[in-house]
Every structure is written in C-alpha cells, then in structure tokens.
Scaffold this motif. Structure first.
Motif, short mmCIF file in Angstrom:
data_model
loop_
_atom_site.label_atom_id
_atom_site.label_comp_id
_atom_site.label_asym_id
_atom_site.label_seq_id
_atom_site.Cartn_x
_atom_site.Cartn_y
_atom_site.Cartn_z
N PRO A 40 0.83 -1.22 0.00
CA PRO A 40 0.00 0.00 0.00
C PRO A 40 0.86 1.26 0.00
O PRO A 40 1.87 1.36 0.70
N ALA A 59 -1.37 7.08 0.21
CA ALA A 59 -2.80 7.39 0.17
C ALA A 59 -3.62 6.21 0.69
O ALA A 59 -4.60 6.40 1.44
N THR A 60 -3.24 5.00 0.31
CA THR A 60 -3.98 3.81 0.76
C THR A 60 -3.84 3.62 2.26
O THR A 60 -4.81 3.29 2.96
N ARG A 61 -2.62 3.82 2.76
CA ARG A 61 -2.43 3.69 4.21
C ARG A 61 -3.24 4.73 4.97
O ARG A 61 -3.77 4.45 6.05
N ARG A 62 -3.37 5.92 4.39
CA ARG A 62 -4.16 6.96 5.03
C ARG A 62 -5.64 6.57 5.07
O ARG A 62 -6.32 6.75 6.08
N ARG A 63 -6.13 6.02 3.95
CA ARG A 63 -7.54 5.57 3.93
C ARG A 63 -7.76 4.44 4.93
O ARG A 63 -8.80 4.40 5.61
N HIS A 64 -6.79 3.51 5.00
CA HIS A 64 -6.92 2.43 5.98
C HIS A 64 -6.96 2.97 7.41
O HIS A 64 -7.75 2.50 8.26
N ILE A 101 -7.92 6.01 8.37
CA ILE A 101 -9.20 6.70 8.59
C ILE A 101 -10.32 5.68 8.79
O ILE A 101 -11.18 5.83 9.68
N GLY A 102 -10.34 4.64 7.95
CA GLY A 102 -11.38 3.61 8.09
C GLY A 102 -11.30 2.90 9.43
O GLY A 102 -12.33 2.62 10.06
#
Length: 283
Positions: free
Chosen positions: A9, A12-17, A19-20
């Motif tokens: 990841p 950006a993907t780690r940030r979405r993870h 936040i989720g």
C-alpha cells in the motif's frame, strides 16, 4: 520478485486504511457505550446488581454450590477413569465376548447427547439415586466412554516393538499391558485426560436441568430471585474460569514434567556400557 500476493500500500492507501480503522473503532465504541448505558439504566451492571453477593446467606450458598460442583466433578472423573480403563481393556481384549460388548457400550454412550443422558438417568433412577448421583452417573457414563477411547489410542500409540519384545521375554498380555504399555502411554494420554476432566467439570453445569444443587442451579436461583442475569452470570463465569484455568495449568505442568522425565532417561539408554560418569556399569 515480491514475496507478497498484492502491491505494497502507498501513502494514500495507508491513510484511507487509518481513517477507516478510526471511524470503525469510533462506531464500535459508540455502540458499546449505548449497550452499556442501557444495561446501566436497567440496573444490570450497577453495584445494585452485585448487592446480593454481599449477603452472608448468598455467599454461604455460593460456596456450598461451588463445593457441590467440585465434589460432583471429582467423583464423576474418578468413576469415569475406572469406567474408561475397564472398557478400554475390554475393547483391546482378544476375546470377542469381551470386545464386542465393550465396543457397543463405548459407542452408545459416546453418541448419546449428555443432556438426554442426564434426563434419562434422573427419570429412570432419580428416586433411587437422587439428583446429585443422577448427574454424577450420567457424567461418568459419557466421560468414561470418551476416556476409554483415549486410553485405547494411548496404548495403541506405543511402538509395536515394545510389546513384541515383552512377548519374546515370555510375559503374558496382562503383564505386557500393565508393565510395558500403560506406563509409556501415560505421557501421551495425560493431556487428553486432563482436558476431559475440564470438560467434565464444565458439564456439571448441565445439572440445572434436573435442579441439582451445583453452581449453575444456584446461579439460576439467584437470577430468578434478584433479576440480575449479567451480574450472577459474571460471578459464575469467574468461578468456572478460575477452576478450569487451574486445571489447565496443572495439565501443562504434568505434561512438562513427563517430558523432562522422558528426556532424562534417554542419555542413560545411549550411554556406553563402561562409562562410569553416567552411573552405568557393565551392560
């Protein structure tokens, strides 16, 4: 080549993870808070729900119920060990007149649900045995049939050469079983035996269906009298967990002790015949 099955990841993907994960945790905590608030309003987790366990009569009844549970489990386990040993020996017999009835008894009591077995013993012999012994006999029949298979599997796990060597020395089958196979099989069987003892202790809770005076029945009486299922259940669960955890630790200690004893014997068996430093003399 990458050792993973997917791309690593990116930021950006780690940030979405992240936040989720935060949002999901907040939602779960909010739901948990709502549930706890509802339970608090219903006086299910307030100090008032635990007040009955400050009553000396309730405390006395609790300890009596714990004692009855431990006695029932201990007696059932002892009888189950004897039952299992007898029918395991019968199943291992070379005589069909002993082997086939033993197989039938073991398979029958292993297959029948324990709840039905407790009810059958109580309804059939409750006037003679009483509630306590009806529970104990049912536990003996069920757990004894399971232990019979544990004993049989443990004895079968001993290398065949051990019994063949004993027969070559002229020992009879009974002596081979008692002197050669059983002592070696104990190490293999011990964890399963202790685990079945834990199962028997937990199965005493099924005695509430015949209103025996063990911990589950006492907890049911407290709940019906004070309407505090969570508090009473938490106290009963804490007692069961403490007892079962103690038994599990004992099982681990015994298993480790058996392994250490087994390792202590191996060097002596491989020691040269004339090595006096290992305590060995001429072979």
């Amino acid at each position: 080549m990458s050792s993973v099955l997917f791309d690593v990841p990116g930021p950006a993907t780690r940030r979405r993870h992240l936040i989720g994960g935060i949002v999901g945790s907040v939602v779960l905590l909010a739901l948990l808070g709502v549930v706890l608030w509802k339970l608090w309003q219903a006086d299910q987790i307030t100090p008032k729900a635990f007040e009955p366990f400050t009553d000396p009569d309730i405390i006395r009844g609790l300890f009596q119920a714990i004692g009855t549970t431990l006695v029932a489990a201990a007696v059932a386990i002892l009888l189950a060990l004897v039952f299992g040993a007898v029918f395991a020996a019968g199943r291992l017999s070379d005589h069909a007149i002993l082997r086939w009835p033993s197989i039938a008894v073991i398979e029958f009591f292993r297959a029948i649900p324990l709840v039905l077995l407790i009810l059958a013993v109580f309804l059939g012999f409750g006037d003679i045995t009483g509630r306590f012994w009806a529970l104990v006999l049912a536990l003996m029949l069920y757990n004894g049939s399971v232990l019979a298979e544990v004993f049989r599997a443990g004895i079968r796990s001993v290398p065949r050469g051990q019994s063949e060597a004993a027969y070559a020395l002229g020992l009879r089958k009974t002596n081979v079983m008692l002197l050669i196979l059983v002592p070696q099989a104990i190490t293999t069987m011990l964890p399963a035996i202790i685990s079945q003892c834990v199962v028997a202790l937990k199965d005493t809770a099924l005695g509430y269906i015949i209103s025996s005076q063990e911990l589950a029945s006492f907890t049911k009486q407290v709940i019906s009298g004070y309407n505090n299922p969570l508090a009473a259940g938490a106290v009963a669960a804490a007692v069961y967990i403490a007892i079962n955890y103690t038994l599990s630790r004992i099982a681990q200690w015994l298993e480790a002790r058996q392994r250490r004893r087994g390792r202590a014997v191996v060097p002596l068996a491989n020691t040269p015949a004339g090595d006096s430093t290992a305590g060995g003399g001429p072979a």
